[in-house]
Design a protein around this motif. Structure first.
Motif, PDB file in Angstrom:
ATOM      1  N   VAL A 136       9.168 -23.194   2.254  1.00  0.00           N
ATOM      2  CA  VAL A 136       9.990 -22.497   3.257  1.00  0.00           C
ATOM      3  C   VAL A 136      11.333 -22.100   2.637  1.00  0.00           C
ATOM      4  O   VAL A 136      11.803 -20.969   2.792  1.00  0.00           O
ATOM      5  CB  VAL A 136      10.219 -23.386   4.494  1.00  0.00           C
ATOM      6  N   ALA A 137      11.933 -23.038   1.906  1.00  0.00           N
ATOM      7  CA  ALA A 137      13.241 -22.763   1.286  1.00  0.00           C
ATOM      8  C   ALA A 137      13.148 -21.563   0.354  1.00  0.00           C
ATOM      9  O   ALA A 137      14.002 -20.666   0.380  1.00  0.00           O
ATOM     10  CB  ALA A 137      13.730 -23.989   0.532  1.00  0.00           C
ATOM     11  N   ILE A 138      12.074 -21.548  -0.468  1.00  0.00           N
ATOM     12  CA  ILE A 138      11.914 -20.414  -1.401  1.00  0.00           C
ATOM     13  C   ILE A 138      11.727 -19.113  -0.625  1.00  0.00           C
ATOM     14  O   ILE A 138      12.335 -18.090  -0.944  1.00  0.00           O
ATOM     15  CB  ILE A 138      10.746 -20.664  -2.368  1.00  0.00           C
ATOM     16  N   SER A 139      10.910 -19.136   0.419  1.00  0.00           N
ATOM     17  CA  SER A 139      10.678 -17.890   1.162  1.00  0.00           C
ATOM     18  C   SER A 139      11.989 -17.381   1.762  1.00  0.00           C
ATOM     19  O   SER A 139      12.280 -16.185   1.747  1.00  0.00           O
ATOM     20  CB  SER A 139       9.612 -18.084   2.238  1.00  0.00           C
ATOM     21  N   LEU A 140      12.791 -18.310   2.291  1.00  0.00           N
ATOM     22  CA  LEU A 140      14.080 -17.890   2.868  1.00  0.00           C
ATOM     23  C   LEU A 140      15.002 -17.306   1.796  1.00  0.00           C
ATOM     24  O   LEU A 140      15.684 -16.298   2.023  1.00  0.00           O
ATOM     25  CB  LEU A 140      14.750 -19.080   3.560  1.00  0.00           C
ATOM     26  N   SER A 141      14.973 -17.946   0.613  1.00  0.00           N
ATOM     27  CA  SER A 141      15.815 -17.442  -0.483  1.00  0.00           C
ATOM     28  C   SER A 141      15.387 -16.050  -0.910  1.00  0.00           C
ATOM     29  O   SER A 141      16.223 -15.174  -1.165  1.00  0.00           O
ATOM     30  CB  SER A 141      15.728 -18.352  -1.703  1.00  0.00           C
ATOM     31  N   ILE A 142      14.066 -15.861  -0.996  1.00  0.00           N
ATOM     32  CA  ILE A 142      13.571 -14.532  -1.398  1.00  0.00           C
ATOM     33  C   ILE A 142      14.037 -13.479  -0.396  1.00  0.00           C
ATOM     34  O   ILE A 142      14.550 -12.412  -0.768  1.00  0.00           O
ATOM     35  CB  ILE A 142      12.029 -14.543  -1.527  1.00  0.00           C
ATOM     36  N   ILE A 143      13.899 -13.804   0.897  1.00  0.00           N
ATOM     37  CA  ILE A 143      14.329 -12.840   1.930  1.00  0.00           C
ATOM     38  C   ILE A 143      15.819 -12.540   1.773  1.00  0.00           C
ATOM     39  O   ILE A 143      16.259 -11.386   1.824  1.00  0.00           O
ATOM     40  CB  ILE A 143      14.039 -13.394   3.346  1.00  0.00           C
ATOM     41  N   LEU A 144      16.593 -13.580   1.555  1.00  0.00           N
ATOM     42  CA  LEU A 144      18.038 -13.417   1.397  1.00  0.00           C
ATOM     43  C   LEU A 144      18.354 -12.478   0.234  1.00  0.00           C
ATOM     44  O   LEU A 144      19.180 -11.559   0.355  1.00  0.00           O
ATOM     45  CB  LEU A 144      18.666 -14.794   1.144  1.00  0.00           C
TER      46      LEU A 144
END
Lengths: 232, 365
Positions: free
Chosen positions: A203-211
């Motif tokens: 989840v953290a990685i997906s949020l970072s990618i979106i950011l």
């Protein structure tokens, strides 16, 4: 290594299935940082233009204050906004603490000096005689300021980018004044911090990618406008 | 309103900056259709005067009347400014198209697009820049940008035009073309103009009246020929192109001509000045002729002085010769003379000039 690959795989799954929670967090991030940037543009350009165009005693001090403000640590802003909004604080009556409104306030405090500083520099960079020329064309003082802001618009786009870039990626103040409440004040950065802490790397990685994609896209659009303006 | 009523009338105008007076104009009157040139060294207050006249700099005291109305009282600063135009040294175009630049003054006056369009089209046409109308101002050449800025100034139909060294940053060929254009427009429109420059050639060409400024004051104002040939003092003389300025003393006064001693050499000039008077002699370089041998026989040239060539500076069509004749003298020679006389620095030559070519100023005390 496997952890990272697995994380990236799951991250893309979350993004491309439009996971409602991820989408919600993303939209809220855009809304809060977008609003804060807009408010800071209005404030920053007005103050920047005024300081750039007026001579007053203590001007140097004000300019250095603005420049210092450009590097204001978000955590410090978070602390002071929290104290101000605390129930017994000066702005406590507003009941804003741990709301998106508080986050907008904190982010505006962070972005405004950035926008002010860049606007100030942008307008100061225009030829001094341009003011004389505009007034000689029959402009009122207000018309002159509008024309000068328009002339500096390319540099002002840099102010938009810097301001938005600063607040969308900021975490310290948002987590302190917003409280990272699920579905209410949780944004991309605060969620990333929390999920990383919990070990939910996917989840953290997906949020970072979106950011990163968001930051990239917005800068891409603004750069496009800037380059087109330049070559027109 | 009588026909003679001046367009601009200035009384006791003073601008003080940091306690220091930078401009002091007891009176100045500018008539309809007049082309007044102001020349002077840097820091003479030319630009300050221009900006004060255009109500862009607030005078510390004094008044400006525009067609009899006191600016700031009978007519507001803004209404006054909207009846004039100013062209500065830099074109200072806005970062948009040529069309929108020319339209800017009209837009500022609150006119709508339909009212603006015919005026802009006509103005673009008048200045020969119709083909550039959709071009970005950023992509224009120096001459095109200048034309656009002049067109922008004229679009609003000003009653007075103020120009502040508008062509000084241009190369000679474009400058020449711009001067021709401006000359044509000034003649066609008969617009009242105040032109600030340090180039006296521009002044010679267009001015109907010339003012010479120094230290924030107008030290001489009048007909162009009058000032060029009879400068009131050394400052004016050097500004209007008199390169040779000598100090001397009258030693003899013969029937309408005087003999003046300059560094031990005698120079004959026209005038009626008592012996013993200290005088300043002004000789324009184009009136000094150079020969290799002393001229012989009957000639109207009364003065021939032996000297040595100090320096030769090419000035386009002419070469400027600095001579050491016991005192410095300057002469202009053509390229042809330079090569046929084989003139070189260090060479001995004779400098000749007529008695009538010398302007004599009597010095006080």
């Amino acid at each position: 290594m496997e952890l990272i690959l697995e994380g990236i795989k799951k991250a893309f799954l979350l993004i491309f299935t439009f996971d409602p929670e991820v989408v919600g967090i993303t939209l809220l991030s855009l809304q809060i940082s977008g609003t804060a940037t807009l408010i800071s543009l209005v404030l920053g350009i007005s103050v920047g233009a005024t300081v750039a165009l007026t001579q007053f005693s203590g001007r140097r001090f004000v300019v250095s204050l603005i420049n210092t403000g450009m590097a204001l640590p978000p955590v410090v802003v978070g602390l002071f906004v929290t104290i101000s909004l605390w129930r017994n604080g000066p702005l406590g009556f507003m009941g804003l603490l741990y709301t998106p409104g508080a986050m907008i306030l904190a982010q505006t405090v962070i972005a405004t000096p950035i926008v002010t500083g860049i606007s100030l520099a942008a307008i100061q960079q225009l030829p001094v005689k341009l003011q004389t020329q505009i007034l000689a064309l029959g402009a009122t003082r207000f018309q002159m300021i509008l024309i000068l802001v328009k002339e500096a618009k390319l540099s002002l786009l840099a102010a938009v980018m810097a301001g938005f870039g600063g607040v969308i990626s900021e975490v310290g103040a948002s987590i302190m004044v917003g409280g990272n409440i699920k579905g209410y004040s949780r944004v991309l950065t605060t969620a990333t911090v929390m999920e990383t802490g919990r070990g939910n790397f996917d989840v953290a990685i997906s949020l970072s990618i979106i950011l990163m994609i968001l930051a990239y896209l917005i800068n891409l659009i603004l750069t496009q406008i800037q380059q087109r303006e330049k070559h027109r | 309103m009588s026909l003679e009523a001046p367009v601009l009338e200035v009384k006791n105008l003073e601008v003080i900056r940091g306690g220091v007076p930078v401009l002091s104009i007891p009176s100045l009157s500018i008539a309809e259709s007049e082309v007044l040139f102001l020349i002077g060294p840097n820091g003479a207050g030319k630009s300050t005067l221009l900006q004060t006249l255009a109500a862009l700099v607030k005078p510390s005291q004094g008044e400006i009347r525009f067609r009899g109305k006191k600016v700031g009282e009978d007519i507001s600063l803004l209404s006054y400014r909207r009846r004039l135009a100013m062209i500065l040294q830099e074109p200072l175009l806005f970062n948009t198209t040529v069309y929108k630049n020319v339209a800017s003054g009209l837009k500022i006056r609150g006119m709508n697009k339909k009212e603006i369009e015919p005026i802009v089209i006509q103005t673009l046409d008048r200045f020969g820049i119709s083909h550039l109308k959709d071009r970005s101002a950023r992509t224009l050449s120096g001459g095109e940008a200048r034309r656009t800025s002049i067109a922008r100034a004229f679009a609003t139909g000003p009653e007075i035009l103020f120009l502040d060294e508008p062509f000084s940053a241009l190369d000679p060929i474009i400058r020449e073309a711009m001067m021709e254009d401006l000359e044509k427009v000034l003649r066609e429109t008969g617009i009242t103009t105040v032109f600030v420059t340090h180039d006296r050639i521009e002044a010679l060409r267009l001015a109907t009246r010339l003012g010479v400024m120094a230290d924030g004051r107008i030290i001489q104002i009048g007909d162009v020929g009058e000032i060029m040939n009879h400068p009131e003092n050394e400052i004016v003389a050097s500004l209007v192109g008199v390169d040779t300025i000598l100090q001397g003393k009258v030693i003899e006064n013969r029937d309408r001509s005087v003999i003046i001693s300059v560094s031990g050499k005698e120079i004959e000039a026209v005038g009626d000045i008592p012996p013993g008077t200290h005088v300043t002699l002004c000789i324009r370089p184009e009136n000094v002729f150079i020969t290799k041998t002393a001229p012989t026989g009957e000639t109207s040239v009364r003065n021939t002085i032996k000297g040595r060539i100090d320096k030769i500076i090419p000035l386009g069509l002419y070469h400027k010769l600095s001579l050491d004749c016991g005192f410095p003298m300057v002469s202009y020679v053509t390229h042809h003379s330079l090569s046929s006389l084989l003139l070189k620095p260090g060479e001995e030559v004779f400098a000749s000039f007529k008695a009538t070519a010398i302007h004599v100023i009597q010095r006080k005390n």
